[in-house]
Design an enzyme around this catalytic site. Structure first.
Site, mmCIF file in Angstrom:
data_model
loop_
_atom_site.group_PDB
_atom_site.id
_atom_site.type_symbol
_atom_site.label_atom_id
_atom_site.label_comp_id
_atom_site.label_asym_id
_atom_site.label_seq_id
_atom_site.Cartn_x
_atom_site.Cartn_y
_atom_site.Cartn_z
ATOM 1 N N ARG A 1 0.842 -1.183 0.000
ATOM 2 C CA ARG A 1 0.000 0.000 0.000
ATOM 3 C C ARG A 1 0.881 1.238 0.000
ATOM 4 O O ARG A 1 1.713 1.390 0.883
ATOM 5 C CB ARG A 1 -0.818 -0.039 1.307
ATOM 6 C CG ARG A 1 -2.166 0.527 1.222
ATOM 7 C CD ARG A 1 -2.957 0.193 2.470
ATOM 8 N NE ARG A 1 -2.446 0.739 3.708
ATOM 9 C CZ ARG A 1 -3.213 1.279 4.662
ATOM 10 N NH1 ARG A 1 -4.504 1.355 4.486
ATOM 11 N NH2 ARG A 1 -2.701 1.706 5.778
ATOM 12 N N THR B 1 -0.877 7.617 -0.902
ATOM 13 C CA THR B 1 -2.169 7.546 -1.611
ATOM 14 C C THR B 1 -3.058 6.424 -1.080
ATOM 15 O O THR B 1 -4.243 6.392 -1.362
ATOM 16 C CB THR B 1 -1.935 7.272 -3.108
ATOM 17 O OG1 THR B 1 -1.319 5.961 -3.223
ATOM 18 C CG2 THR B 1 -1.003 8.306 -3.739
ATOM 19 N N ASP C 1 0.774 -1.768 12.543
ATOM 20 C CA ASP C 1 1.210 -2.296 11.247
ATOM 21 C C ASP C 1 1.470 -3.794 11.380
ATOM 22 O O ASP C 1 2.459 -4.221 11.978
ATOM 23 C CB ASP C 1 2.479 -1.570 10.773
ATOM 24 C CG ASP C 1 2.813 -1.952 9.342
ATOM 25 O OD1 ASP C 1 2.874 -3.167 9.045
ATOM 26 O OD2 ASP C 1 2.994 -1.057 8.510
ATOM 27 N N ASP D 1 4.815 -5.349 9.896
ATOM 28 C CA ASP D 1 5.986 -5.017 10.720
ATOM 29 C C ASP D 1 5.973 -5.805 12.027
ATOM 30 O O ASP D 1 7.018 -6.280 12.488
ATOM 31 C CB ASP D 1 6.009 -3.514 11.030
ATOM 32 C CG ASP D 1 6.495 -2.699 9.843
ATOM 33 O OD1 ASP D 1 7.153 -3.279 8.956
ATOM 34 O OD2 ASP D 1 6.201 -1.490 9.802
HETATM 35 C C1 PRP Z 1 -1.303 -3.931 4.866
HETATM 36 C C2 PRP Z 1 -2.189 -5.125 5.152
HETATM 37 C C3 PRP Z 1 -3.057 -5.166 3.938
HETATM 38 C C4 PRP Z 1 -3.226 -3.710 3.592
HETATM 39 C C5 PRP Z 1 -4.581 -3.277 4.042
HETATM 40 O O1 PRP Z 1 -0.286 -4.271 4.017
HETATM 41 O O2 PRP Z 1 -1.488 -6.307 5.369
HETATM 42 O O3 PRP Z 1 -2.507 -5.883 2.855
HETATM 43 O O4 PRP Z 1 -2.219 -2.993 4.298
HETATM 44 O O5 PRP Z 1 -4.842 -1.975 3.688
HETATM 45 P P1 PRP Z 1 -5.954 -1.574 2.626
HETATM 46 O O6 PRP Z 1 -7.182 -2.330 2.998
HETATM 47 O O7 PRP Z 1 -6.095 -0.091 2.834
HETATM 48 O O8 PRP Z 1 -5.454 -1.903 1.257
HETATM 49 P P2 PRP Z 1 0.900 -3.278 3.592
HETATM 50 O O9 PRP Z 1 0.551 -2.578 2.317
HETATM 51 O O10 PRP Z 1 1.260 -2.416 4.741
HETATM 52 O O11 PRP Z 1 2.065 -4.265 3.220
HETATM 53 P P3 PRP Z 1 2.863 -5.311 4.136
HETATM 54 O O12 PRP Z 1 1.899 -6.406 4.532
HETATM 55 O O13 PRP Z 1 3.925 -5.792 3.216
HETATM 56 O O14 PRP Z 1 3.396 -4.576 5.327
HETATM 57 N N1 URA Z 2 -2.368 -2.177 7.433
HETATM 58 C C1 URA Z 2 -1.968 -2.500 8.694
HETATM 59 O O1 URA Z 2 -1.021 -3.287 8.865
HETATM 60 N N2 URA Z 2 -2.617 -1.966 9.722
HETATM 61 C C2 URA Z 2 -3.652 -1.108 9.558
HETATM 62 O O2 URA Z 2 -4.217 -0.641 10.564
HETATM 63 C C3 URA Z 2 -4.047 -0.770 8.244
HETATM 64 C C4 URA Z 2 -3.384 -1.331 7.203
#
Ligand code: PRP
Ligand code: URA
Length: 207
Positions: free
Chosen positions: A102, A106, A198, A201
């Protein structure tokens, strides 16, 4: 389409563990995995069955097995945390992968990886990702799977914001949604409130 929020004391208890900011990587991963395993029980409740003829130590009998192949598709990275738990309940499930991140400004999802087993088209596909925030990542992942011909897709997450649940339901009304919790809202930077921070993380110790 249906939205199922699991109402289960053990799931709520484990969810509280991962919401706590002091929970460290090892316990965080273990609890995510265990919740996913518990959710598998609910997700599979109405999976189609086929009759099979078997022999017990006593006699021949016709019993039941799950009729369809199952493919688990985690959205990388955080979705990986749910795979082991579901596989512990459905050991014959195959696993595909979708890499999406994400954009932090944006909030738009960007694809960077996709790999699926050949049998995915005729399988029950479980898209797994702990966090349903704006819904953008889940919507994009399901679009990718539909383009490849998948017809029976279900979304499995841990924590969903009302905004994400609504967006996903509108974009893919044919996809059943399973969550461990519907939280209050998204904050101004797109994080779920109260949420758990997160998830990627916290699962992988990257911050
Ligand atoms: C996080 C989470 C989802 C997304 C959700 O991933 O694991 O995939 O955000 O957000 P949304 O519903 O607004 O799309 P992230 O993009 O942070 O990637 P990561 O899992 O690699 O940390
Ligand atoms: N992705 C995450 O990991 N946590 C949130 O709260 C939203 C998106």
């Amino acid at each position: 389409m249906s939205v199922t929020i699991l109402n289960h004391s053990l799931v709520k208890h484990k969810l509280t563990n991962i919401r706590k900011k002091e929970t460290k990587t090892k316990d965080f991963y273990q609890n995510v995995s265990e919740i996913a395993g518990l959710m598998a029980y609910e997700i599979t409740r109405n999976f189609p069955l086929k009759e099979v003829e078997i022999e017990t130590p006593i006699c021949k009998t016709v019993q039941y097995e799950i009729a369809n192949d199952v493919v688990i598709v985690p959205i990388l990275r955080a979705g990986l945390g749910m795979v082991d738990g579901i596989r512990s309940m459905i050991p014959t499930a195959k696993v595909g992968f979708i890499g999406l991140y994400r954009d932090e400004e944006t909030l738009e999802p960007h694809e960077y990886y996709a790999k699926f087993p050949d049998t995915i088209v005729n399988s029950i596909v479980l898209v797994v990702d702990p966090m349903l925030a704006t819904g953008g990542s889940a919507i994009a992942a399901i679009e990718m799977l539909k383009k490849r011909g998948c017809k029976d897709i279900r979304y499995v997450g841990l924590v969903g914001a009302p905004e994400g649940i609504e967006a996903l339901s509108k974009a893919h009304p044919d996809v059943d949604i399973y969550l461990a919790s519907q939280d209050e809202k998204l904050n101004e930077v797109g994080y779920i409130v109260p949420g758990l921070g997160d998830c990627g993380d916290r699962l992988f110790g990257t911050k």
